[in-house]
Design a protein around this motif. Structure first.
Motif, mmCIF file in Angstrom:
data_model
loop_
_atom_site.group_PDB
_atom_site.id
_atom_site.type_symbol
_atom_site.label_atom_id
_atom_site.label_comp_id
_atom_site.label_asym_id
_atom_site.label_seq_id
_atom_site.Cartn_x
_atom_site.Cartn_y
_atom_site.Cartn_z
ATOM 1 N N LEU A 88 -38.871 -14.597 -10.788
ATOM 2 C CA LEU A 88 -39.810 -15.120 -11.885
ATOM 3 C C LEU A 88 -38.943 -15.191 -13.091
ATOM 4 C CD1 LEU A 88 -43.327 -13.832 -11.065
ATOM 5 C CD2 LEU A 88 -42.285 -16.239 -10.719
ATOM 6 N N ASP A 89 -38.324 -14.091 -13.469
ATOM 7 C CA ASP A 89 -37.504 -13.798 -14.614
ATOM 8 C C ASP A 89 -36.470 -15.173 -14.633
ATOM 9 O OD1 ASP A 89 -36.614 -12.399 -16.919
ATOM 10 O OD2 ASP A 89 -34.691 -12.013 -15.841
ATOM 11 N N GLU A 90 -35.937 -15.330 -13.489
ATOM 12 C CA GLU A 90 -34.840 -16.555 -13.474
ATOM 13 C C GLU A 90 -35.574 -17.842 -13.900
ATOM 14 O OE1 GLU A 90 -33.091 -16.039 -9.683
ATOM 15 O OE2 GLU A 90 -31.907 -14.361 -10.180
ATOM 16 N N LEU A 91 -36.595 -18.047 -13.075
ATOM 17 C CA LEU A 91 -37.260 -19.157 -13.238
ATOM 18 C C LEU A 91 -37.757 -19.378 -14.816
ATOM 19 C CD1 LEU A 91 -39.204 -19.719 -10.012
ATOM 20 C CD2 LEU A 91 -37.031 -20.747 -10.635
ATOM 21 N N LEU A 92 -38.305 -18.429 -15.199
ATOM 22 C CA LEU A 92 -38.850 -18.622 -16.631
ATOM 23 C C LEU A 92 -37.829 -18.863 -17.713
ATOM 24 C CD1 LEU A 92 -41.407 -15.318 -16.619
ATOM 25 C CD2 LEU A 92 -42.033 -17.732 -16.866
ATOM 26 N N HIS A 93 -36.633 -18.233 -17.616
ATOM 27 C CA HIS A 93 -35.466 -18.757 -18.371
ATOM 28 C C HIS A 93 -35.095 -19.938 -18.351
ATOM 29 C CE1 HIS A 93 -34.895 -14.290 -18.937
ATOM 30 N NE2 HIS A 93 -34.337 -14.634 -20.035
ATOM 31 N N GLN A 94 -35.608 -20.530 -16.900
ATOM 32 C CA GLN A 94 -35.358 -22.082 -16.813
ATOM 33 C C GLN A 94 -36.296 -23.026 -17.380
ATOM 34 O OE1 GLN A 94 -34.308 -22.776 -12.708
ATOM 35 N NE2 GLN A 94 -33.290 -21.198 -12.368
ATOM 36 N N GLY A 95 -37.558 -22.400 -17.813
ATOM 37 C CA GLY A 95 -38.416 -23.134 -18.552
ATOM 38 C C GLY A 95 -39.773 -23.160 -17.799
ATOM 39 N N LEU A 96 -39.758 -22.400 -16.617
ATOM 40 C CA LEU A 96 -41.010 -22.536 -15.729
ATOM 41 C C LEU A 96 -42.114 -22.220 -16.637
ATOM 42 C CD1 LEU A 96 -42.193 -22.336 -12.828
ATOM 43 C CD2 LEU A 96 -41.902 -19.754 -13.194
ATOM 44 N N GLN A 97 -43.275 -22.822 -16.614
ATOM 45 C CA GLN A 97 -44.447 -22.654 -17.311
ATOM 46 C C GLN A 97 -45.473 -21.944 -16.488
ATOM 47 O OE1 GLN A 97 -45.228 -23.240 -20.469
ATOM 48 N NE2 GLN A 97 -44.711 -25.336 -20.994
ATOM 49 N N LEU A 98 -45.764 -20.520 -16.534
ATOM 50 C CA LEU A 98 -46.591 -19.856 -15.436
ATOM 51 C C LEU A 98 -47.216 -18.924 -16.391
ATOM 52 C CD1 LEU A 98 -47.007 -18.435 -12.895
ATOM 53 C CD2 LEU A 98 -44.857 -16.714 -13.685
ATOM 54 N N THR A 99 -48.563 -18.591 -15.966
ATOM 55 C CA THR A 99 -49.401 -17.532 -16.538
ATOM 56 C C THR A 99 -50.195 -16.755 -15.560
ATOM 57 O OG1 THR A 99 -50.837 -16.766 -18.415
ATOM 58 C CG2 THR A 99 -51.390 -18.748 -17.368
ATOM 59 N N VAL A 100 -50.938 -16.043 -15.711
ATOM 60 C CA VAL A 100 -51.555 -15.054 -14.881
ATOM 61 C C VAL A 100 -53.246 -15.065 -15.148
ATOM 62 C CG1 VAL A 100 -49.925 -13.674 -13.885
ATOM 63 C CG2 VAL A 100 -51.309 -12.914 -15.775
ATOM 64 N N ALA A 101 -54.043 -15.119 -14.082
ATOM 65 C CA ALA A 101 -55.460 -15.243 -14.589
ATOM 66 C C ALA A 101 -56.008 -14.135 -13.708
ATOM 67 C CB ALA A 101 -56.158 -16.503 -14.138
ATOM 68 N N SER A 102 -56.507 -13.127 -14.033
ATOM 69 C CA SER A 102 -57.059 -11.797 -13.503
ATOM 70 C C SER A 102 -58.343 -11.340 -13.938
ATOM 71 C CB SER A 102 -55.944 -10.739 -13.417
ATOM 72 O OG SER A 102 -56.450 -9.736 -12.806
ATOM 73 N N ALA A 103 -58.915 -10.427 -13.239
ATOM 74 C CA ALA A 103 -60.020 -9.545 -13.427
ATOM 75 C C ALA A 103 -59.430 -8.503 -14.404
ATOM 76 C CB ALA A 103 -60.959 -9.272 -12.280
ATOM 77 N N ARG A 104 -58.292 -8.145 -14.237
ATOM 78 C CA ARG A 104 -57.765 -6.881 -15.057
ATOM 79 C C ARG A 104 -57.761 -7.148 -16.468
ATOM 80 N NH1 ARG A 104 -55.023 -2.859 -12.243
ATOM 81 N NH2 ARG A 104 -54.656 -3.187 -10.102
ATOM 82 N N SER A 105 -57.489 -6.028 -17.233
ATOM 83 C CA SER A 105 -57.365 -6.168 -18.754
ATOM 84 C C SER A 105 -55.663 -6.545 -18.949
ATOM 85 C CB SER A 105 -57.626 -4.994 -19.362
ATOM 86 O OG SER A 105 -56.695 -3.790 -18.959
ATOM 87 N N VAL A 106 -55.442 -6.904 -20.071
ATOM 88 C CA VAL A 106 -54.126 -7.261 -20.570
ATOM 89 C C VAL A 106 -53.537 -5.889 -20.608
ATOM 90 C CG1 VAL A 106 -54.628 -7.020 -23.182
ATOM 91 C CG2 VAL A 106 -52.751 -8.445 -22.363
ATOM 92 N N ILE A 107 -54.006 -4.881 -20.916
ATOM 93 C CA ILE A 107 -53.285 -3.536 -20.847
ATOM 94 C C ILE A 107 -52.729 -3.108 -19.369
ATOM 95 C CG2 ILE A 107 -53.652 -0.962 -21.122
ATOM 96 C CD1 ILE A 107 -55.653 -1.722 -23.169
ATOM 97 N N SER A 108 -53.637 -3.448 -18.426
ATOM 98 C CA SER A 108 -53.108 -3.258 -16.950
ATOM 99 C C SER A 108 -51.806 -4.136 -16.682
ATOM 100 C CB SER A 108 -54.134 -3.450 -15.808
ATOM 101 O OG SER A 108 -55.069 -2.492 -16.094
ATOM 102 N N MET A 109 -52.072 -5.521 -17.251
ATOM 103 C CA MET A 109 -50.915 -6.476 -17.150
ATOM 104 C C MET A 109 -49.660 -6.158 -17.833
ATOM 105 S SD MET A 109 -52.951 -9.968 -17.502
ATOM 106 C CE MET A 109 -54.921 -10.211 -16.635
ATOM 107 N N GLN A 110 -49.779 -5.577 -18.920
ATOM 108 C CA GLN A 110 -48.614 -5.261 -19.475
ATOM 109 C C GLN A 110 -47.683 -4.224 -18.599
ATOM 110 O OE1 GLN A 110 -50.460 -3.763 -23.193
ATOM 111 N NE2 GLN A 110 -50.246 -5.440 -24.223
ATOM 112 N N VAL A 111 -48.376 -3.304 -18.100
ATOM 113 C CA VAL A 111 -47.413 -2.322 -17.030
ATOM 114 C C VAL A 111 -46.968 -3.138 -15.935
ATOM 115 C CG1 VAL A 111 -47.671 -0.416 -15.557
ATOM 116 C CG2 VAL A 111 -48.978 -0.291 -17.780
ATOM 117 N N MET A 112 -47.915 -3.823 -15.369
ATOM 118 C CA MET A 112 -47.463 -4.550 -14.034
ATOM 119 C C MET A 112 -46.357 -5.827 -14.330
ATOM 120 S SD MET A 112 -51.218 -5.058 -12.473
ATOM 121 C CE MET A 112 -52.164 -3.678 -11.693
#
Length: 290
Positions: free
Chosen positions: A28-52
């Motif tokens: 994912l890191d490689e693809l994001l550097h290439q311009g990949l448009q990605l996000t996540v949608a979760s029941a979790r909080s952003v605080i949990s996401m920041q760790v993961m």
């Protein structure tokens, strides 16, 4: 045409240990550097996401609490807040107590996110509280009277218990407040036997949040590809151009999938994105050369 990829986290992008594998993170890191448009949608909080998701450069906001918040991953700042009407919160809270349950209350107080708790009445609630406190989740606050939290913007009431009692509670909430709230009832995959009933504002859905991202971030011409495993992903499956279910997905969700791939423990989502992105990128390069 550009492509927007949106993935659920638990049971989908993450392994059974709730961790993003080193393989997935690297790709994912490689693809994001290439311009990949990605996000996540979760029941979790952003605080949990920041760790993961630490270290991933997600340029788009993330969708948390099933769409109650649309937030910047790095800063945690909320760009959109879909809170529950205060009078509805009070009424549903009384109903929850009538069923012999006690909720966790998630909110935004104007400055920071909060997660309030009072009585811990079963092992399912205890597991959740211990998990969050062990993770040093800074949102959590013990409170003598949960109604004092209702001065905040309430984004979620979470009730943890056994399936049948929560099914009955969910039915009562839907009967009285169907036009005001969105509810989800699912088993906690990390604490089997305990079910979570979450209550959000009616506008707090992953599908509506994706629609908002598309409209606000110049993605109107994008093809939308989503990944999920649970019933709270159904609406975004219906909304997307391509709805990809993992092998371990709930049987109900699979009915809405346009494609089924391998399980979450096989890095299947990232493998699919890598292949799909590579095919699209190669096609675009060929077109540009032509």
């Amino acid at each position: 045409m550009n492509t927007l990829y949106v993935s659920d986290l638990d049971g989908t992008l993450l392994g059974d240990n709730a961790i993003l594998s080193s393989f997935s993170k690297k790709i994912l890191d490689e693809l994001l550097h290439q311009g990949l448009q990605l996000t996540v949608a979760s029941a979790r909080s952003v605080i949990s996401m920041q760790v993961m998701l630490k270290g991933l450069n997600l340029r788009l906001p993330v969708i948390e609490f099933n769409g109650a918040f649309i937030s910047n991953l790095d800063s945690g700042r909320h760009e959109i807040i879909n809170s529950i009407c205060p009078s509805v919160v009070e009424s549903i809270y009384k109903l929850i107590l009538e069923f012999g349950c006690v909720p966790f209350v998630s909110s935004f107080n104007g400055t920071e996110d909060c997660a309030y708790y009072k009585d811990i009445i079963n092992d399912g609630m205890l597991w959740y509280l211990n998990d969050r406190l062990t993770s040093k989740d800074r949102r959590w606050r013990a409170i003598e009277d949960l109604t004092l939290s209702f001065n905040d913007q309430i984004v979620c009431l979470t009730v943890i218990g056994h399936a049948q009692e929560l099914l009955e509670l969910q039915g009562a909430i839907i009967e009285r407040y169907e036009t005001s709230v969105e509810t989800h009832l699912m088993e906690n995959q990390y604490s089997p036997g305990w079910y979570w009933l979450t209550i959000h504002d009616r506008k707090a859905t992953k599908a509506q949040a994706i629609r908002t991202l598309v409209e606000n971030y110049g993605l109107q011409e994008s093809e939308i590809v989503v990944f999920g495993d649970q019933i709270n992903d159904i609406k975004m499956f219906k909304f997307a151009n391509h709805a990809i279910g993992v092998a371990n997905a709930d049987a109900e969700l699979k009915r809405y999938a346009t494609l089924l791939i391998g399980s979450n423990i096989e890095d299947s989502v990232v493998k699919y994105i890598h292949q799909d992105w590579s095919n699209r990128y190669a096609l675009k390069s060929d077109f540009d050369v032509g």
